[in-house]
Enzyme design. Structure first.
Site, short mmCIF file in Angstrom:
data_model
loop_
_atom_site.label_atom_id
_atom_site.label_comp_id
_atom_site.label_asym_id
_atom_site.label_seq_id
_atom_site.Cartn_x
_atom_site.Cartn_y
_atom_site.Cartn_z
CG ASP A 59 57.32 -5.16 36.40
OD1 ASP A 59 57.79 -5.35 35.81
OD2 ASP A 59 57.32 -5.99 37.71
CB SER A 139 72.46 -0.58 25.52
OG SER A 139 72.92 0.25 25.50
CE1 TYR A 152 71.45 -2.07 30.46
CE2 TYR A 152 73.26 -1.58 29.54
CZ TYR A 152 72.20 -1.37 29.81
OH TYR A 152 71.12 -0.77 28.69
CE LYS A 156 68.99 -1.94 27.53
NZ LYS A 156 67.88 -2.32 27.17
N1 LIG Z 1 71.19 6.03 30.08
C1 LIG Z 1 72.55 5.46 28.98
O1 LIG Z 1 73.42 5.43 29.57
C2 LIG Z 1 71.74 4.58 28.49
C3 LIG Z 1 72.62 3.21 27.56
C4 LIG Z 1 72.09 3.10 26.87
C5 LIG Z 1 70.77 2.09 26.80
N2 LIG Z 1 70.21 2.96 27.98
C6 LIG Z 1 69.31 2.36 27.88
O2 LIG Z 1 67.73 3.79 27.64
C7 LIG Z 1 66.02 2.65 28.54
C8 LIG Z 1 66.32 3.91 29.28
O3 LIG Z 1 67.17 3.94 30.08
P1 LIG Z 1 67.45 5.47 31.24
O4 LIG Z 1 68.07 5.98 30.94
O5 LIG Z 1 66.33 6.55 30.55
O6 LIG Z 1 66.83 5.01 32.52
P2 LIG Z 1 66.07 5.26 33.63
O7 LIG Z 1 66.07 4.79 34.68
O8 LIG Z 1 66.37 7.41 34.19
O9 LIG Z 1 64.71 5.16 33.58
C9 LIG Z 1 63.94 4.18 33.13
C10 LIG Z 1 62.65 4.11 33.66
O10 LIG Z 1 61.41 2.72 33.62
C11 LIG Z 1 61.37 2.25 34.47
N3 LIG Z 1 61.36 0.62 34.92
C12 LIG Z 1 61.84 0.65 35.34
N4 LIG Z 1 62.02 -1.00 35.30
C13 LIG Z 1 60.59 -1.05 35.11
C14 LIG Z 1 59.88 -2.03 35.01
N5 LIG Z 1 60.24 -3.66 35.40
N6 LIG Z 1 58.25 -2.22 34.23
C15 LIG Z 1 58.23 -0.52 33.42
N7 LIG Z 1 58.55 0.43 34.25
C16 LIG Z 1 60.50 0.09 34.37
C17 LIG Z 1 61.77 2.99 35.82
O11 LIG Z 1 60.49 3.76 36.47
C18 LIG Z 1 61.68 4.83 34.63
O12 LIG Z 1 61.05 5.19 35.07
C19 LIG Z 1 66.74 1.86 29.63
O13 LIG Z 1 66.53 0.46 28.42
C20 LIG Z 1 68.38 1.54 29.11
O14 LIG Z 1 69.09 -0.12 29.09
C21 LIG Z 1 70.26 4.01 29.21
#
Ligand SMILES: NC(=O)c1ccc[n+]([C@@H]2O[C@H](COP(=O)([O-])OP(=O)(O)OC[C@H]3O[C@@H](n4cnc5c(N)ncnc54)[C@H](O)[C@@H]3O)[C@@H](O)[C@H]2O)c1
Length: 248
Positions: A59, A139, A152, A156
């Site tokens: 975590d 982000s 959020y 970011k």
């Molecule tokens: N998907 C989008 O549109 C998007 C856009 C901009 C930025 N992001 C950023 O990209 C990153 C990845 O996002 P994603 O879309 O792949 O998300 P996702 O939800 O598909 O995957 C996130 C992963 O992080 C894990 N996770 C969550 N909380 C956790 C914790 N406390 N400790 C360890 N692991 C943890 C989850 O179990 C999951 O496997 C994030 O930082 C997100 O903010 C995503």
């Protein structure tokens, strides 16, 4: 093989962008530790990637959990070259005052405090070994915010700026720090950003991206590969928008 002989840990590597980055890093010659709060999913991901990947439950919002995970990675690999702080969460798209205090705290703990905790756990190792690379997944939300995601977006914005601040402070230690700013991407988190996953909402999000599509885990993996490789030796403190022109 652009990461031959390197070792990397990737938080939130069990799915989404993190999984794409982990697969690509292994394909390019790295050994990778998939850190995730979902230990079973991390184990599945590592198994699918192959024997160059290990799974470590973690975590990222808890200091003792991060310390334990980094110790496990160092015991398995003997050294660490690359840290990708990718794990992140969001509150659902909603009016800013409807987000609970608990949710606010959790978003900042997972998206921001985690970078601090991971730095405490890994920078001393990088210093001892002559350098390292840190990549934070920020982000476009922290550059060009959308309504309904205020807290959020702020988390970011912090991740983007912390990356620059870490870069200037750690440059003398030969530690490079960069960030990627993804635009809305095809991952399980997307529904949270949109509020609801409907064709109309998707069309609405897509319409704000000049390139005309959502981002993918491979888009992020390609950018991460460059920034974490030795090809980017002169690149530190950048926040690379992988956004199809969204932030212009
Ligand atoms: N998907 C989008 O549109 C998007 C856009 C901009 C930025 N992001 C950023 O990209 C990153 C990845 O996002 P994603 O879309 O792949 O998300 P996702 O939800 O598909 O995957 C996130 C992963 O992080 C894990 N996770 C969550 N909380 C956790 C914790 N406390 N400790 C360890 N692991 C943890 C989850 O179990 C999951 O496997 C994030 O930082 C997100 O903010 C995503």
């Amino acid at each position: 093989m652009r990461l031959k002989g390197k070792t990397a840990l990737i938080t939130g590597g069990a799915q989404g962008f993190g999984l794409g980055i982990a697969e690509t890093f292994v394909r390019e010659g790295a050994r990778v530790a998939v850190l995730d709060i979902n230990g079973d999913k991390a184990a599945e991901a590592a198994k699918a990637i192959g024997d160059k990947a290990i799974a470590v439950p973690c975590d990222v919002a808890k200091g003792d959990s991060v310390d334990k995970a980094v110790a496990q990675v160092l015991a398995a690999f003997g050294r660490l070259d690359i840290v990708v702080n990718n794990a992140g969460i969001s509150h659902r798209n909603q009016p800013m005052l409807d987000v609970s205090e608990e949710e606010f705290d959790r978003v900042f703990a997972v998206n921001v405090k985690s970078i601090y905790l991971m730095a405490k756990a890994t920078v001393p190792h990088f210093r001892e070994h002559g350098g390292g690379v840190i990549l934070n997944i920020g982000s476009t939300a922290g550059i060009r915010p959308r309504p309904g995601l205020t807290w959020y977006n702020g988390s970011k914005g912090a991740a983007n700026l912390i990356s620059k601040s870490m870069a200037v402070e750690l440059a003398p230690d030969r530690i490079r720090v960069n960030a990627i700013a993804p635009v809305a991407g095809e991952t399980p988190l997307l529904a949270t950003f949109m509020g609801e996953d409907t064709p109309e909402k998707r069309a609405q999000f897509k319409a704000t991206i000049p390139w005309g599509r959502l981002s993918t885990p491979q888009d992020m993996a390609n950018a991460a590969l460059f920034l974490c490789s030795d090809e980017a030796e002169m690149v530190t403190g950048s926040v690379l928008a992988v956004d199809g022109g969204r932030c212009i």
